[in-house]
Design a protein around this motif. Structure first.
Motif, PDB file in Angstrom:
ATOM      1  N   CYS A 168     -11.764   8.794  -1.725  1.00 38.59           N
ATOM      2  CA  CYS A 168     -10.636   7.938  -2.100  1.00 38.59           C
ATOM      3  C   CYS A 168     -10.451   7.912  -3.622  1.00 38.59           C
ATOM      4  O   CYS A 168      -9.320   7.932  -4.116  1.00 38.59           O
ATOM      5  CB  CYS A 168     -10.843   6.518  -1.576  1.00 38.59           C
ATOM      6  N   PHE A 195      -4.725   7.965   1.579  1.00 35.56           N
ATOM      7  CA  PHE A 195      -4.980   7.034   0.487  1.00 35.56           C
ATOM      8  C   PHE A 195      -3.938   7.200  -0.616  1.00 35.56           C
ATOM      9  O   PHE A 195      -3.457   6.214  -1.186  1.00 35.56           O
ATOM     10  CB  PHE A 195      -6.388   7.267  -0.081  1.00 35.56           C
ATOM     11  N   VAL A 196      -3.588   8.443  -0.912  1.00 39.38           N
ATOM     12  CA  VAL A 196      -2.569   8.707  -1.933  1.00 39.38           C
ATOM     13  C   VAL A 196      -1.247   8.066  -1.527  1.00 39.38           C
ATOM     14  O   VAL A 196      -0.572   7.422  -2.342  1.00 39.38           O
ATOM     15  CB  VAL A 196      -2.389  10.228  -2.143  1.00 39.38           C
ATOM     16  N   LEU A 242       0.590   2.350  -7.546  1.00 35.12           N
ATOM     17  CA  LEU A 242      -0.349   1.333  -8.018  1.00 35.12           C
ATOM     18  C   LEU A 242      -1.145   1.847  -9.212  1.00 35.12           C
ATOM     19  O   LEU A 242      -1.303   3.053  -9.401  1.00 35.12           O
ATOM     20  CB  LEU A 242      -1.311   0.929  -6.892  1.00 35.12           C
ATOM     21  N   THR A 262      -6.376  -0.695  -9.776  1.00 35.60           N
ATOM     22  CA  THR A 262      -6.102  -1.294  -8.474  1.00 35.60           C
ATOM     23  C   THR A 262      -6.507  -0.347  -7.350  1.00 35.60           C
ATOM     24  O   THR A 262      -7.062  -0.766  -6.327  1.00 35.60           O
ATOM     25  CB  THR A 262      -4.603  -1.622  -8.346  1.00 35.60           C
ATOM     26  N   LYS A 263      -6.250   0.938  -7.540  1.00 33.14           N
ATOM     27  CA  LYS A 263      -6.629   1.931  -6.535  1.00 33.14           C
ATOM     28  C   LYS A 263      -8.140   1.950  -6.343  1.00 33.14           C
ATOM     29  O   LYS A 263      -8.634   2.033  -5.215  1.00 33.14           O
ATOM     30  CB  LYS A 263      -6.146   3.318  -6.949  1.00 33.14           C
ATOM     31  N   ARG A 264      -8.890   1.878  -7.446  1.00 36.01           N
ATOM     32  CA  ARG A 264     -10.355   1.869  -7.343  1.00 36.01           C
ATOM     33  C   ARG A 264     -10.844   0.633  -6.593  1.00 36.01           C
ATOM     34  O   ARG A 264     -11.763   0.720  -5.772  1.00 36.01           O
ATOM     35  CB  ARG A 264     -10.981   1.929  -8.740  1.00 36.01           C
ATOM     36  N   THR A 274      -1.411   4.063  -1.574  1.00 37.62           N
ATOM     37  CA  THR A 274      -1.566   3.428  -2.888  1.00 37.62           C
ATOM     38  C   THR A 274      -0.599   3.984  -3.920  1.00 37.62           C
ATOM     39  O   THR A 274      -0.794   3.788  -5.117  1.00 37.62           O
ATOM     40  CB  THR A 274      -3.011   3.595  -3.396  1.00 37.62           C
ATOM     41  N   SER A 275       0.430   4.658  -3.462  1.00 39.66           N
ATOM     42  CA  SER A 275       1.406   5.239  -4.379  1.00 39.66           C
ATOM     43  C   SER A 275       2.041   4.168  -5.258  1.00 39.66           C
ATOM     44  O   SER A 275       2.455   3.113  -4.770  1.00 39.66           O
ATOM     45  CB  SER A 275       2.495   5.967  -3.584  1.00 39.66           C
ATOM     46  N   ALA A 281     -10.147   1.099  -2.867  1.00 35.06           N
ATOM     47  CA  ALA A 281     -11.085   2.059  -2.272  1.00 35.06           C
ATOM     48  C   ALA A 281     -12.441   1.410  -2.027  1.00 35.06           C
ATOM     49  O   ALA A 281     -13.043   1.579  -0.956  1.00 35.06           O
ATOM     50  CB  ALA A 281     -11.239   3.268  -3.187  1.00 35.06           C
ATOM     51  N   ALA A 323      -4.399   2.685 -11.599  1.00 31.75           N
ATOM     52  CA  ALA A 323      -5.671   3.331 -11.285  1.00 31.75           C
ATOM     53  C   ALA A 323      -6.762   2.300 -10.987  1.00 31.75           C
ATOM     54  O   ALA A 323      -7.557   2.473 -10.061  1.00 31.75           O
ATOM     55  CB  ALA A 323      -6.102   4.238 -12.441  1.00 31.75           C
TER      56      ALA A 323
END
Length: 208
Positions: free
Chosen positions: A164, A26-27, A33, A37-39, A30-31, A42, A35
């Motif tokens: 995630c 996941f890291v 991006l 957007t990452k949530r 989504t590098s 996930a 926070a």
């Protein structure tokens, strides 16, 4: 609720999906991006995977029946598939493959990372789908057990979501070495479960 079925379903899917192993992938996927957007990624990946596995639990057996595939045959084939996945985990092939999938998705600017490679094939890959159909077959049409299985799937996806969301911290805390060791241990456990699936399928054939 059948406690044995609940424990069996939870352990099987937990080992197959391996939520902890999602953290480094996941890291990587989504590098760069934000926070927020990452949530969102996930959450969407977890929902997609939940829908896929829940659908497999509900209609997987019907699809097999329509194709003329018996449950014992699917159990044996599924056991071999899970054993193959287990061998990849033990020998470290799965980690390399998942990392390459994440890098490829990012390099190609895939529009929806939540669907690929997170939901498919990481959270709801062939192994997880196979295990879900096999577990659903063990329910023998019981509405209570199918509901239990879907609840377990939801719980596993919730765990995936949590890992995630804290992927960065998890990757730093455990490090690469710890993740490799854990993956290999889970691979051995999955191999044992796969052998049991094959044995149960073969026994059903002999009795039939």
């Amino acid at each position: 609720m059948d406690l044995d079925y609940l424990v069996s379903a939870f352990v099987t899917l937990l080992v197959v999906v391996e939520p902890l192993g999602l953290a480094p992938v996941f890291v990587a996927a989504t590098s760069g991006l934000e926070a927020r957007t990452k949530r969102a990624i996930a959450f969407r990946a977890s929902v997609y995977a939940l829908a896929i596995l829940a659908g497999s639990a509900l209609i997987g057996q019907r699809l097999l029946g329509a194709m003329g595939i018996s449950i014992p045959a699917f159990r044996i084939a599924g056991g071999f598939l899970l054993f193959s996945i287990a061998s990849e985990m033990v020998f470290g092939v799965r980690i390399q493959r998942d990392s390459k999938a994440a890098e490829k998705a990012l390099a190609e600017h895939v529009h929806n990372i939540a669907a690929y490679p997170l939901a498919i094939p990481l959270m709801a890959g062939p192994g997880a789908i196979t295990a879900t159909v096999l577990l659903a077959s063990d329910a023998h049409g019981s509405v209570t057990l199918i509901a239990t299985l879907i609840t377990v799937i939801a719980a596993i996806m919730t765990i995936c979501l949590v890992f995630c969301l804290i992927a960065g911290e998890v990757a730093q805390f455990f490090g690469t070495a710890a993740n490799v060791v854990l993956t290999r241990l889970l691979g051995v456990l999955l191999a044992a479960l796969a052998v049991q699936f094959v044995a149960d399928g073969a026994r059903a054939f002999l009795q039939g």
